[in-house]
Design a protein around this motif. Structure first.
Motif, mmCIF file in Angstrom:
data_model
loop_
_atom_site.group_PDB
_atom_site.id
_atom_site.type_symbol
_atom_site.label_atom_id
_atom_site.label_comp_id
_atom_site.label_asym_id
_atom_site.label_seq_id
_atom_site.Cartn_x
_atom_site.Cartn_y
_atom_site.Cartn_z
ATOM 1 N N GLY A 128 50.135 -106.222 0.856
ATOM 2 C CA GLY A 128 49.252 -107.324 0.529
ATOM 3 C C GLY A 128 48.893 -108.207 1.707
ATOM 4 N N LYS A 129 48.976 -107.659 2.907
ATOM 5 C CA LYS A 129 48.671 -108.444 4.100
ATOM 6 C C LYS A 129 47.158 -108.478 4.301
ATOM 7 C CE LYS A 129 52.925 -107.222 6.413
ATOM 8 N NZ LYS A 129 53.555 -106.500 7.483
ATOM 9 N N SER A 130 46.579 -109.584 4.036
ATOM 10 C CA SER A 130 45.148 -109.834 4.241
ATOM 11 C C SER A 130 44.249 -108.729 3.686
ATOM 12 C CB SER A 130 44.840 -110.071 5.728
ATOM 13 O OG SER A 130 45.052 -108.898 6.481
ATOM 14 N N THR A 131 44.580 -108.251 2.490
ATOM 15 C CA THR A 131 43.724 -107.262 1.853
ATOM 16 C C THR A 131 42.526 -107.986 1.262
ATOM 17 O OG1 THR A 131 45.628 -105.910 1.303
ATOM 18 C CG2 THR A 131 43.599 -105.440 0.131
ATOM 19 N N ASN A 132 41.347 -107.578 1.701
ATOM 20 C CA ASN A 132 40.158 -108.197 1.129
ATOM 21 C C ASN A 132 39.439 -107.191 0.242
ATOM 22 O OD1 ASN A 132 38.353 -106.603 2.708
ATOM 23 N ND2 ASN A 132 38.562 -108.029 4.409
ATOM 24 N N LYS A 133 38.418 -107.664 -0.448
ATOM 25 C CA LYS A 133 37.726 -106.802 -1.406
ATOM 26 C C LYS A 133 37.044 -105.621 -0.721
ATOM 27 C CE LYS A 133 33.506 -109.505 -1.524
ATOM 28 N NZ LYS A 133 32.601 -110.290 -2.342
ATOM 29 N N TRP A 134 36.659 -105.740 0.551
ATOM 30 C CA TRP A 134 35.998 -104.636 1.243
ATOM 31 C C TRP A 134 36.950 -103.483 1.504
ATOM 32 C CZ3 TRP A 134 31.161 -104.592 0.579
ATOM 33 C CH2 TRP A 134 30.456 -105.780 0.479
ATOM 34 N N ILE A 135 38.203 -103.781 1.742
ATOM 35 C CA ILE A 135 39.199 -102.720 1.923
ATOM 36 C C ILE A 135 39.398 -101.983 0.609
ATOM 37 C CG2 ILE A 135 41.631 -102.238 2.424
ATOM 38 C CD1 ILE A 135 41.542 -104.580 4.425
ATOM 39 N N ILE A 136 39.462 -102.712 -0.476
ATOM 40 C CA ILE A 136 39.630 -102.087 -1.790
ATOM 41 C C ILE A 136 38.404 -101.248 -2.136
ATOM 42 C CG2 ILE A 136 39.894 -102.570 -4.259
ATOM 43 C CD1 ILE A 136 41.499 -105.098 -3.341
#
Length: 177
Positions: A106-114
């Motif tokens: 959960g380290k700086s996961t943003n919606k673009w990575i998902i």
């Protein structure tokens, strides 16, 4: 001739890796900006590949970028900006493994990575080529072994469940999904 060509491509790839390592170690470009660049390039590549696939499937239009892509797209595979689907699938493994810690911890996961992960997995399953599937299985096996060594199985289980991660990141509660 083919052996020399293959060897020269290997030398060029190693050279690119060395130059990338030198740039990163000089701290002219941060790891964060490098990872962001990889994410943008990978998203563009996946989206273009899916556009190629959909235009062929829906309108029977073959959006090729080279002669070698004609057969690939006719076989309902996604080459994207690469010469073949196999190469594209192998490429996708790099950014997927690069951002795996973001999903797991959960380290700086943003919606673009998902979004990238969802589209990349979709692309891998459309292509379903051996090197992509085997590479993904091997990568996940290494992540699993690493998580066992670090005693982080709960994070591994949570991280591999992209819908759960997406719920947290997009602000939806468990009851709404």
């Amino acid at each position: 001739g083919d052996a020399i060509r293959s060897y020269m491509l290997l030398v060029l790839n190693v050279g690119i890796s060395v130059v990338t390592a030198m740039i990163l170690s000089s701290k002219e470009i941060s790891i964060t900006s490098y990872k962001n660049t990889i994410l943008i390039i990978s998203l563009i590549s996946v989206v273009w590949g899916l556009i190629q696939f959909e235009t062929k499937a829906i309108a029977d239009i073959n959006l090729v970028l080279s002669e070698s892509q004609v057969k690939q797209i006719n076989w309902n595979l996604i080459p994207s900006f690469r010469t073949e689907a196999d190469t594209f699938s192998k490429y996708l493994l790099f950014p997927m493994m690069l951002y795996m810690p973001n999903l797991l911890y959960g380290k700086s996961t943003n919606k673009w990575i998902i979004i990238f992960y969802i589209l990349a997995v979709l692309s891998l399953f459309i292509n379903i080529v051996r090197s992509g599937i085997y590479g993904l299985m091997f990568g996940l096996f290494i992540v699993f072994i690493w998580s066992i060594r670090k005693r982080n199985i709960r994070n591994l289980r949570r991280g591999l469940a992209i819908p759960n991660t997406a719920r947290r990141r997009f602000g939806k509660s468990k009851n709404n999904c």
